[in-house]
Write an enzyme that holds these catalytic residues in place. Sequence first.
Site, PDB file in Angstrom:
ATOM      1  N   LYS A  60       0.850  -1.191   0.000  1.00  0.00           N
ATOM      2  CA  LYS A  60       0.000   0.000   0.000  1.00  0.00           C
ATOM      3  C   LYS A  60       0.888   1.244   0.000  1.00  0.00           C
ATOM      4  O   LYS A  60       1.939   1.258   0.661  1.00  0.00           O
ATOM      5  CB  LYS A  60      -0.887  -0.052   1.250  1.00  0.00           C
ATOM      6  N   SER A 103      -9.426   1.126   3.413  1.00  0.00           N
ATOM      7  CA  SER A 103      -8.686   2.000   2.516  1.00  0.00           C
ATOM      8  C   SER A 103      -7.697   1.261   1.644  1.00  0.00           C
ATOM      9  O   SER A 103      -7.187   1.806   0.659  1.00  0.00           O
ATOM     10  CB  SER A 103      -7.943   3.058   3.340  1.00  0.00           C
ATOM     11  N   SER A 116      -9.513  -1.424   7.457  1.00  0.00           N
ATOM     12  CA  SER A 116      -8.998  -1.296   6.090  1.00  0.00           C
ATOM     13  C   SER A 116      -8.286  -2.551   5.592  1.00  0.00           C
ATOM     14  O   SER A 116      -8.105  -2.713   4.387  1.00  0.00           O
ATOM     15  CB  SER A 116      -8.041  -0.105   6.000  1.00  0.00           C
TER      16      SER A 116
END
Length: 598
Positions: free
Chosen positions: A80, A154, A178
């Site tokens: 990420k 997310s 997330s």
Amino acid sequence: MHNVFGWTLGEWQAAYRSGAINTDILLTLAAQYPTEDTAWIARAQPSSLAEQLAQLSERLAALGGDMAKLPLYGVPFAIKDNIDAAGWDTTAACPEFAYRATQDASVLQKLRAAGAILMGKTNLDQFATGLVGTRSPYGAVGNSFNGDYVSGGSSSGSASVVARGLVAFSLGTDTAGSGRVPAGFNNIVGLKPTKGRLSNTGLVPACRTVDCVSVFALTVEDAETVAHVAAGYDPSDAYSRANPNTAPVAVGAAIKLAVPATLEFFGDTQNQVVFEQAVEHFKTLGAVITPVDFTAFKELADQLYFGPWVAERTVALESMLLNQPEAINPVVRGIVENGRQYSACDAYKAEYLRAELSRRINDSLAGFDALLVPTSPTLRTMAEMAEEPVRYNSQFGYYTNFTNLADLSALALPAGLRADGLPSGITLLAPAWHDTALAHLGKRWQASLDLPLGATQRYLPAPSAPTQAPGCVRVAVVGAHLTGMPLNVQLTRRNAVLVEQTLTADTYRLYALPGTVPPKPGLAKADSGRAIIVELWDMPLARFGEFVAEIPAPLGIGNLLLADGRSVKGFICEPWALADALDITEFGGWRAFIASRG
């Protein structure tokens, strides 16, 4: 060209070790990625890949060419883009915030050292604020099954590239869910470790006190392997913790699950049906399901965004809010600006409430292997999300937002496909450091289903041979500690879990020791003997010493040889005690002897 899309770690390892492929295949793999793909913010260029492969070759040579010493040798993965990689920009999905990282995040260092190859950095809800996957200037990430629906966030990009088989695993982060919601929306596994198990050094913080680096994979086994490689105490991270090795490492045959007494799906009957089917399926696996009051969980979940805890996000973005507020996504900015309304007194009151609710939550889970919940109560389209971005985001977090505040570990699992063909997931939650036990149960769950892996249309490969879990001691018991016997409680109260019943090598003799209360046998090595029935139990490492301290003479713990050649810790007896003991070897085990006495 092998079709490596959707390969698990085991498949990558087997192909490399057999010589069927070499690491140059990663250059071909990268070239086959879709050219237009909002799941990525940055991809490894051929020169970057070539440099990584050269470093991997040097690392392998230094180990004498032994690939087994590099458990992630040549495995492609993604991270990420709020996690640092040396020489790459870290954007947190905000170009104005971007900076060039000068060193790898601690977890990335560990993965590279194990041989993994970074293929790119993935898209996210800006500053990891959101559970939707749409709050990014790099574009919304669509659901891997139907792009009209959200991917979840997310960690949207990290989940998407795993679900489509572009990489074998990825790193996300989890503050409010997330690392779990995107797993549920994309039919993959999301491992949310105990806070502090994986270092946060090199991570752009969202809420420093509760942030966790998480792992996405197609299988529980892969997620567990990656987490084990990436874990470890890191003195550079003030919130890093060392595993005390006191928690159970497995779940017994009789599974004990709690479920919320009242369930909320916000009208999503398709998710409700899948969850109800999951509950029934767990019963077929031997689970006892017990409803528990969900009030404290819900109250704590509300604190994360609708109370002073949101000020942690304000602190994380303080500079951006002061100098470039217009660069922040409007929805994200609206959320983090709310933190300015709270005082230090409010923050302390919120911490007192968190502690009280967390204690109630952990007390309510005592005696259970896990809490079973839907990963998300509902799933929404992109269009719906645009109309109600905050309300629907809040719904996604109904079963996730409390987790890190309560210091729980969590494992998101595929549960099945809805009537419309979209995935729906479940999550298992347990107290801190129960990660390994959750993975043990998760592997049993995944093996019991016939579901495709992610969106790849590939299925779970044959399981690898079971290995002893890290952080435990395997103990062989032969007499009064056997299941159902008087001293078995000395194992169970220390979170030991029964692994199997098996036999010793045929070089032992068994004796009934006179005058012992309760009656106990003695096991001794002999020139002429036979195989004796034993049970193997896995005991948390930190509980082993206190267990041994309870063992009275003439018994002790030594190394026991099993019929299949394994050596484990087990009960042995001092020779001086055998002179007056009754030789009961012919019975082949303590139970048979006890039964013979009526």
